[in-house]
Design an enzyme around this catalytic site. Structure first.
Site, PDB file in Angstrom:
ATOM      1  N   PHE A  11      33.492  38.470  51.910  1.00 40.01           N
ATOM      2  CA  PHE A  11      32.392  37.965  51.072  1.00 40.01           C
ATOM      3  C   PHE A  11      32.624  36.500  50.679  1.00 40.01           C
ATOM      4  O   PHE A  11      31.841  35.616  51.038  1.00 40.01           O
ATOM      5  CB  PHE A  11      32.261  38.905  49.865  1.00 40.01           C
ATOM      6  CG  PHE A  11      31.618  38.316  48.653  1.00 40.01           C
ATOM      7  CD1 PHE A  11      30.360  37.726  48.738  1.00 40.01           C
ATOM      8  CD2 PHE A  11      32.258  38.372  47.420  1.00 40.01           C
ATOM      9  CE1 PHE A  11      29.756  37.193  47.607  1.00 40.01           C
ATOM     10  CE2 PHE A  11      31.659  37.847  46.289  1.00 40.01           C
ATOM     11  CZ  PHE A  11      30.417  37.245  46.380  1.00 40.01           C
ATOM     12  N   ILE A  12      33.735  36.206  50.016  1.00 43.70           N
ATOM     13  CA  ILE A  12      33.969  34.825  49.559  1.00 43.70           C
ATOM     14  C   ILE A  12      34.354  33.934  50.748  1.00 43.70           C
ATOM     15  O   ILE A  12      33.870  32.817  50.884  1.00 43.70           O
ATOM     16  CB  ILE A  12      35.063  34.776  48.461  1.00 43.70           C
ATOM     17  CG1 ILE A  12      34.654  35.650  47.268  1.00 43.70           C
ATOM     18  CG2 ILE A  12      35.313  33.335  48.013  1.00 43.70           C
ATOM     19  CD1 ILE A  12      35.705  35.785  46.169  1.00 43.70           C
ATOM     20  N   ASP A  31      40.825  37.333  60.282  1.00 45.40           N
ATOM     21  CA  ASP A  31      40.339  38.481  59.509  1.00 45.40           C
ATOM     22  C   ASP A  31      40.562  39.754  60.323  1.00 45.40           C
ATOM     23  O   ASP A  31      40.320  39.768  61.532  1.00 45.40           O
ATOM     24  CB  ASP A  31      38.838  38.305  59.209  1.00 45.40           C
ATOM     25  CG  ASP A  31      38.389  39.120  58.003  1.00 45.40           C
ATOM     26  OD1 ASP A  31      37.922  38.510  57.038  1.00 45.40           O
ATOM     27  OD2 ASP A  31      38.511  40.373  58.033  1.00 45.40           O
ATOM     28  N   GLY A  36      36.204  42.823  55.578  1.00 37.27           N
ATOM     29  CA  GLY A  36      35.375  41.714  56.077  1.00 37.27           C
ATOM     30  C   GLY A  36      34.442  42.246  57.168  1.00 37.27           C
ATOM     31  O   GLY A  36      34.706  43.288  57.756  1.00 37.27           O
ATOM     32  N   LEU A  76      42.763  34.090  51.497  1.00 40.00           N
ATOM     33  CA  LEU A  76      41.850  34.995  50.781  1.00 40.00           C
ATOM     34  C   LEU A  76      42.008  36.441  51.224  1.00 40.00           C
ATOM     35  O   LEU A  76      41.463  37.347  50.593  1.00 40.00           O
ATOM     36  CB  LEU A  76      40.387  34.568  51.023  1.00 40.00           C
ATOM     37  CG  LEU A  76      39.809  33.501  50.099  1.00 40.00           C
ATOM     38  CD1 LEU A  76      40.398  32.134  50.401  1.00 40.00           C
ATOM     39  CD2 LEU A  76      38.304  33.440  50.235  1.00 40.00           C
ATOM     40  N   THR A  95      49.539  44.918  52.127  1.00 40.01           N
ATOM     41  CA  THR A  95      48.742  43.771  52.577  1.00 40.01           C
ATOM     42  C   THR A  95      48.903  42.615  51.610  1.00 40.01           C
ATOM     43  O   THR A  95      49.094  41.472  52.017  1.00 40.01           O
ATOM     44  CB  THR A  95      47.235  44.140  52.639  1.00 40.01           C
ATOM     45  OG1 THR A  95      47.101  45.355  53.338  1.00 40.01           O
ATOM     46  CG2 THR A  95      46.419  43.056  53.294  1.00 40.01           C
ATOM     47  N   TYR A 149      47.333  46.592  42.069  1.00 37.76           N
ATOM     48  CA  TYR A 149      46.674  45.354  42.502  1.00 37.76           C
ATOM     49  C   TYR A 149      47.126  44.183  41.637  1.00 37.76           C
ATOM     50  O   TYR A 149      47.513  43.131  42.138  1.00 37.76           O
ATOM     51  CB  TYR A 149      45.155  45.549  42.417  1.00 37.76           C
ATOM     52  CG  TYR A 149      44.347  44.382  42.877  1.00 37.76           C
ATOM     53  CD1 TYR A 149      44.546  43.833  44.145  1.00 37.76           C
ATOM     54  CD2 TYR A 149      43.365  43.815  42.069  1.00 37.76           C
ATOM     55  CE1 TYR A 149      43.789  42.761  44.583  1.00 37.76           C
ATOM     56  CE2 TYR A 149      42.597  42.751  42.494  1.00 37.76           C
ATOM     57  CZ  TYR A 149      42.814  42.223  43.751  1.00 37.76           C
ATOM     58  OH  TYR A 149      42.064  41.161  44.178  1.00 37.76           O
ATOM     59  N   LYS A 153      49.332  41.086  43.050  1.00 37.60           N
ATOM     60  CA  LYS A 153      48.849  39.704  42.925  1.00 37.60           C
ATOM     61  C   LYS A 153      49.800  38.862  42.077  1.00 37.60           C
ATOM     62  O   LYS A 153      49.946  37.663  42.293  1.00 37.60           O
ATOM     63  CB  LYS A 153      47.434  39.699  42.342  1.00 37.60           C
ATOM     64  CG  LYS A 153      46.383  40.078  43.364  1.00 37.60           C
ATOM     65  CD  LYS A 153      46.292  39.024  44.447  1.00 37.60           C
ATOM     66  CE  LYS A 153      45.190  39.260  45.428  1.00 37.60           C
ATOM     67  NZ  LYS A 153      45.099  38.202  46.446  1.00 37.60           N
TER      68      LYS A 153
END
Ligand code: UDP
Length: 321
Positions: A11-12, A31, A36, A76, A95, A149, A153
């Site tokens: 998306f981004i 990707d 995606g 991203l 990931t 998550y 991060k």
């Protein structure tokens, strides 16, 4: 400039590809098409300045090759979406941590600028607002999937910071707060595309919990116009920046706004968190960014208000359903 965008069919990432190509840059997208979608970049096919490489950031030799060829990397690629993370916590950890480590290692190997996209999930249950970048993190048990998550991060951020500090990698971190807009999928839990789809189909609008929890939504356009300014700013290396809107709305308020704008016959229904996600799920009650730091760096200011954002998502959803 030649930019590598990991997760560039997302998306981004796809909006960032459009933005950079529009400014005359060259873009390579890496990707794995897990979340995606090829349709997000289909319109770029045939553009000589654009290349899509289908592969994973966990493939070290592939990332090595692509990093060597580019001038700078937007990282991203990540497992995102609360629902995806709660259902696949292992994937989210591997990931997000291993992938980021590989990307940072290659940025170090070839001395490339790298921008790591992080998240407002970093702050966890800290409901103080507006949240500044150095605010404390408040998290629940590591055995609750939601926090995997935030934790992954946070490791990404630490890695980026120490690669800059110890190895001089020109690395910058941004924390995105609820980015929304066309091409965002509701399939992994994101609230706005869901509410808009439900409203357009006159189905129940599923508000989780009390609906009193609040968020601030930023149009993806304001995110992708900001990221290139950040990666190219030397003052940003080794720093972290919040990027978000300060127009706060409760989730119930959002549901009402979506119904109003679409003229839908939908009704709002409340669904307990344990039904929506899992037993013992903990939500963030409030999430508002302090954006002073990014404003001082590059003059950041959101340009799209919430009503216009919703109208844009409605237009997109109508055209793609
Ligand atoms: N949410 C909701 N209904 C949905 C999807 C999400 O009420 O169908 C709520 C969710 O529980 C959260 C808020 O909307 O309180 C924002 O959710 P999202 O997953 O979009 O973003 P995040 O939780 O990461 O802020």
């Amino acid at each position: 400039m030649h930019y590598l965008i990991t997760g560039g069919a997302g998306f981004i990432g796809s909006h960032l590809s459009d933005k950079l190509l529009g400014e005359g840059h060259k873009v390579t997208v890496l990707d794995d098409l897990s979340t995606g979608k090829i349709e997000n970049v289909k319109h770029l096919e045939g553009n000589a300045a654009f290349q899509l490489v289908v592969g994973t950031i966990l493939d070290e030799s592939l990332v090595d090759k692509l990093a060597e060829r580019c001038d700078a990397i937007f990282h991203l690629a990540a497992a995102v979406g609360v629902e995806l993370i709660v259902n696949h916590p292992l994937e989210s950890l591997t990931t997000n941590i291993k992938g980021s480590e590989i990307v940072l290692e290659m940025a170090y190997r070839y001395h490339k600028k790298v921008l790591i996209t992080s998240t407002s999930e970093i702050y966890g249950k800290n409901t103080q607002g507006p949240l500044k970048e150095d605010q404390d993190r408040i998290l629940g048990s590591p055995l609750k999937s939601r926090w995997s998550y935030s934790t992954a991060k946070a490791v990404d951020e630490m890695l980026a910071y120490v690669y800059w500090k110890e190895k001089n990698v020109p690395a910058t971190i941004v924390r995105l707060f609820n980015t929304v807009g066309p091409r965002q999928s509701g399939a992994y839990g994101m609230v706005l595309p869901r509410f808009v789809k439900q409203a357009l189909e006159n189905k129940d609008i599923t508000v989780y919990g009390s609906g009193k929890q609040s968020r601030c939504f930023l149009h993806v356009k304001d995110v992708v116009s900001t990221l290139p300014k950040v990666i190219e700013n030397q003052k940003a290396y080794g720093q972290v920046f919040n990027i978000g809107s300060q127009e706060e709305i409760t989730i119930e308020g959002l549901a009402q706004k979506v119904i109003g704008i679409t003229g839908s016959r939908s009704k709002i229904v409340r669904i307990p968190y344990e039904k929506a996600y899992e037993e013992g799920f903990e939500d963030m009650e409030r999430r508002v960014p302090d954006t002073t730091k990014i404003r001082d760096l590059i003059g950041f200011k959101p340009t799209v208000d919430l009503k216009t954002i919703i109208e844009d998502v409605v237009r997109y959803t109508k055209g793609n359903s």
